[in-house]
Design an enzyme around this catalytic site. Structure first.
Site, mmCIF file in Angstrom:
data_model
loop_
_atom_site.group_PDB
_atom_site.id
_atom_site.type_symbol
_atom_site.label_atom_id
_atom_site.label_comp_id
_atom_site.label_asym_id
_atom_site.label_seq_id
_atom_site.Cartn_x
_atom_site.Cartn_y
_atom_site.Cartn_z
ATOM 1 N N GLU A 83 1.206 7.192 7.209
ATOM 2 C CA GLU A 83 2.181 6.820 6.211
ATOM 3 C C GLU A 83 2.270 7.294 4.494
ATOM 4 O O GLU A 83 3.059 7.088 3.446
ATOM 5 C CB GLU A 83 2.700 4.979 6.217
ATOM 6 C CG GLU A 83 2.641 4.883 8.071
ATOM 7 C CD GLU A 83 3.013 3.249 7.241
ATOM 8 O OE1 GLU A 83 4.071 2.541 6.421
ATOM 9 O OE2 GLU A 83 2.520 2.699 8.476
ATOM 10 N N MET A 92 10.551 -7.145 4.171
ATOM 11 C CA MET A 92 11.098 -7.748 5.419
ATOM 12 C C MET A 92 12.261 -8.539 4.800
ATOM 13 O O MET A 92 12.962 -9.045 5.792
ATOM 14 C CB MET A 92 9.595 -8.641 5.457
ATOM 15 C CG MET A 92 8.583 -7.626 5.964
ATOM 16 S SD MET A 92 8.642 -6.559 6.707
ATOM 17 C CE MET A 92 8.105 -7.392 8.399
ATOM 18 N N ARG A 93 13.468 -7.136 4.713
ATOM 19 C CA ARG A 93 15.004 -8.704 4.480
ATOM 20 C C ARG A 93 15.513 -7.409 4.860
ATOM 21 O O ARG A 93 15.535 -5.855 4.802
ATOM 22 C CB ARG A 93 14.801 -8.457 3.581
ATOM 23 C CG ARG A 93 14.615 -9.757 2.652
ATOM 24 C CD ARG A 93 14.481 -11.203 3.068
ATOM 25 N NE ARG A 93 15.520 -11.918 3.477
ATOM 26 C CZ ARG A 93 15.930 -13.093 4.128
ATOM 27 N NH1 ARG A 93 15.250 -13.800 4.537
ATOM 28 N NH2 ARG A 93 17.194 -13.226 3.611
ATOM 29 N N SER A 125 0.937 -1.523 -0.340
ATOM 30 C CA SER A 125 0.122 0.038 0.289
ATOM 31 C C SER A 125 1.022 1.156 -0.250
ATOM 32 O O SER A 125 0.506 2.424 -0.823
ATOM 33 C CB SER A 125 -0.882 -0.468 1.511
ATOM 34 O OG SER A 125 -0.369 0.393 2.555
ATOM 35 N N HIS A 149 8.914 3.220 8.267
ATOM 36 C CA HIS A 149 8.773 2.736 9.646
ATOM 37 C C HIS A 149 7.398 3.014 10.654
ATOM 38 O O HIS A 149 6.801 4.453 10.633
ATOM 39 C CB HIS A 149 10.374 3.125 10.913
ATOM 40 C CG HIS A 149 9.806 1.486 11.571
ATOM 41 N ND1 HIS A 149 10.088 0.079 11.812
ATOM 42 C CD2 HIS A 149 9.548 1.964 13.668
ATOM 43 C CE1 HIS A 149 9.760 -0.132 13.035
ATOM 44 N NE2 HIS A 149 9.294 0.813 14.101
ATOM 45 N N LEU A 164 19.253 -5.351 5.468
ATOM 46 C CA LEU A 164 20.352 -5.107 4.102
ATOM 47 C C LEU A 164 21.618 -5.396 5.022
ATOM 48 O O LEU A 164 21.574 -4.871 5.853
ATOM 49 C CB LEU A 164 19.621 -4.095 4.031
ATOM 50 C CG LEU A 164 17.956 -3.742 2.460
ATOM 51 C CD1 LEU A 164 18.083 -3.225 2.242
ATOM 52 C CD2 LEU A 164 19.201 -5.350 2.043
#
Ligand code: GRF
Length: 207
Positions: free
Chosen positions: A177, A93-94, A15, A112, A96
């Site tokens: 957001e 969702m990784r 989104s 966030h 880095l």
């Protein structure tokens, strides 16, 4: 005006990605979303991006196992192939590695769902409710190797209301957001938000 070429990295719903795509349709917006990359084949955001006519790529992390940098090199190859200037993480969702973060230093943003430095990590809405805070919110920040810790580009808050559940609070924050991520990307694309080695960073004052 040369518009900056932006890639959005997602893992799920997308989104925030959609909000960035929408904002970039404005004639005076200083960036265009040219690529959406997901690390998960089932990310709903991929279909949304395709519907919007944006190029998509899947760089699945699972075949790389523990070799994070090999995954990131594959990711980086996609970014180079599309001549990307700026990367926006949006529900990616990784974690880095310092290698990737260093490569994109000052050109890598994350959103966030909390008022950083409060509530780094996951389940921010539940933790905000448990802590009994009066206000909660969202933060767009430059990415540094330490998770959810880079200099803030933009941050806004919403009230926590009596009777809020994780879902109602999350929805209120998500609307925020979708408003601040396009604004923060604009600041970066126009050179009004910068990350400097001296720590003398430019960004919007937190509200
Ligand atoms: C958002 O709340 C974002 O702040 C967080 O993950 C969620 C992703 O949602 N990092 P979406 O995929 O943008 O809808």
């Amino acid at each position: 005006m040369t518009r900056k070429r932006v890639a959005v990295l997602i893992s799920g719903r997308g989104s925030n990605m959609a909000a960035l795509i929408e904002a970039a349709k404005a004639r005076d917006y200083p960036a265009e979303i040219v690529l959406v990359v997901s690390n998960r084949p089932d990310a709903a955001g991929l279909a949304r991006a395709r519907q919007a006519g944006i190029a998509t790529a899947l760089v699945d992390h699972t075949p790389y196992g523990e070799d994070r940098e090999a995954f990131e090199r594959a990711l980086d190859a996609q970014l180079s192939a599309h001549r990307i200037d700026i990367v926006c993480l949006a529900g990616f969702m990784r974690l880095l590695s310092p290698w990737f973060v260093g490569r994109w230093n000052g050109r890598l943003l994350n959103i966030h769902p909390a008022l950083l430095p409060q509530f780094k990590g996951l389940h921010t809405h539940r933790r905000a409710l448990d802590a009994g805070v009066e206000r909660h919110g969202a933060t767009v920040h430059f990415v540094v190797p330490e998770m959810d810790s880079g200099p803030i580009v933009m941050q806004e808050s919403v009230p926590v209301i009596d009777g809020d559940t994780e879902e109602t609070l999350a929805a209120r924050v998500l609307a925020l957001e979708h408003r601040i991520y396009p604004q923060a990307l604009r600041l970066l694309a126009e050179g009004r938000a910068t990350l400097s080695a001296s720590g003398d960073n430019k960004g919007a004052a937190p509200k």
